[in-house]
Design a protein around this motif. Structure first.
Motif: not given
Length: 387
Positions: A332-341, A314-319, A281-292
């Protein structure tokens, strides 16, 4: 009374988070790809329908929207493999301009004859016939390319090699990211500008433009993390990319997304050919969230609102088969709040060893579809969005 409490518990859980289940119907367009290095989407024949373009091992091809018949644009342009393709309608005539990259030889970082090639394809009167290939100057290890528009209205082909000249194991000179200015006559000399030469292992890039192309930004995925070039102006000095705070992990793929409240985020696959899918998440206080963390040679990434939620997923693929012996494509579908998985959903489980993917509404129903090409599976599929 028991039924009442069960119902209340269900409603509460549903309120906390209830991701709509996606539904896609797959259609296989080709079962005989050699590798399926790269995809692009655009109107090739001017019928106002987006076609699918693909860089295969020895051929550059397109599939006509509707009957999905396959046509060869060019083939056997170089001794070694093709690697990338870029398509975009630059002059607003309803038909895409096409550039391609070939002579894929990542182990050779010095010899421009043995490594790398860039061509502009000149359209014939009948686009189903072979296109004329105009060879352009290049750096070794040409790997990715995208058409962009600058604020001055000029069109450029941005070409990103994997390595700098003479590099070994990602060490040495920086990669020369170059912008080729499209001339009025593409058979004539193309002005070429270096837009950055500081990064290493620059695997992919994202283009972000305002609607009227008054500003074009580039996000580059590299060994040094994601770097940003703001307000592309190829005629300025070199080394224009800057660090993005909090997005400094080595990465191979990057896509810009729009979250809730129009908050920008970057989706990344880390490191190059990596195992980790993350959102920053970009902005004044950027945060990183691992999805997989269970990808294996993650090589394809997209952001889009495929479910019609008003913000991107987010759509992702691997080979390569992961720890569970799976390859494929996931949403990958975000939760209804930033803190939700985030929740993940299979789009294709074990039917697509994903080399590249695109998201585009192919049938004008307002729902973005997913298009993917498989390396080991040697296939090209459309996943029609029925969500």
């Amino acid at each position: 009374m028991l039924i009442f409490f069960v119902l209340v518990e269900f409603l509460i859980k549903g309120f906390v988070y209830s991701a709509p289940a996606p539904r896609f119907e797959e259609q296989t367009l080709d079962k005989n790809l050699s590798i399926g290095y790269g995809l692009a989407i655009g109107d090739v024949d001017g019928d106002q329908k987006p076609d699918i373009l693909l860089a295969d091992q020895k051929q550059f091809v397109w599939y006509r929207n509707g009957d999905w018949k396959r046509f060869v644009l060019a083939e056997n342009l170089t001794e070694r493999d093709n690697v990338c393709i870029a398509a975009r309608d630059l002059n607003k005539d309803g038909k895409v301009e096409i550039a391609v990259g070939a002579q894929w030889n990542p182990g050779e970082t010095s010899d421009t004859i043995q490594s790398g090639a860039v061509f502009y394809l000149i359209r014939p009167q009948d686009p189903t016939q072979k296109w004329e290939a105009v060879r352009l100057p290049h750096e070794p290890t040409v790997h990715r390319m995208r058409w962009v528009k600058a604020a001055n209205g000029a069109a450029y082909l941005v070409v990103v090699p994997l390595h700098g000249r003479g590099n070994k194991n990602g060490e040495g000179k920086g990669v020369k990211i170059q912008a080729y200015q499209l001339p009025t006559n593409p058979r004539q000399t193309w002005p070429i500008f270096i837009v950055d030469d500081n990064l290493h292992l620059t695997h992919n890039l994202e283009v972000a433009e305002t609607k009227n192309a008054s500003r074009t930004d580039l996000y580059v995925a590299s060994k040094e993390g994601i770097r940003l070039l703001t307000g592309l102006n190829p005629q300025q000095a070199t080394s224009q990319t800057v660090k993005i705070t909090g997005v400094e992990q080595a990465a191979g793929e990057v896509r810009l997304g729009k979250g809730k409240g129009n908050q920008k985020f970057l989706a990344t696959i880390e490191p190059m050919h990596g195992t980790t899918l993350a959102v920053h998440l970009l902005g004044n206080t950027p945060t990183r969230q691992v999805l997989d963390e269970n990808l294996k040679e993650g090589h394809a990434l997209a952001t889009a609102d495929v479910l019609g939620l008003g913000y991107d997923q987010v759509v992702a693929g691997w080979r390569i088969p992961n720890a569970e012996n799976n390859v494929g494509v996931k949403l990958y579908v975000p939760g209804n709040q930033p803190s939700k998985p985030w929740q993940s959903f299979w789009i294709d489980e074990n039917g697509m060893a994903t080399e590249d993917l695109q998201v585009h509404d192919l049938n004008a129903d307002g729902k973005p579809d997913i298009i993917a090409a498989g390396r080991a599976t040697k296939n090209l599929k459309i996943y029609w969005n029925k969500s």
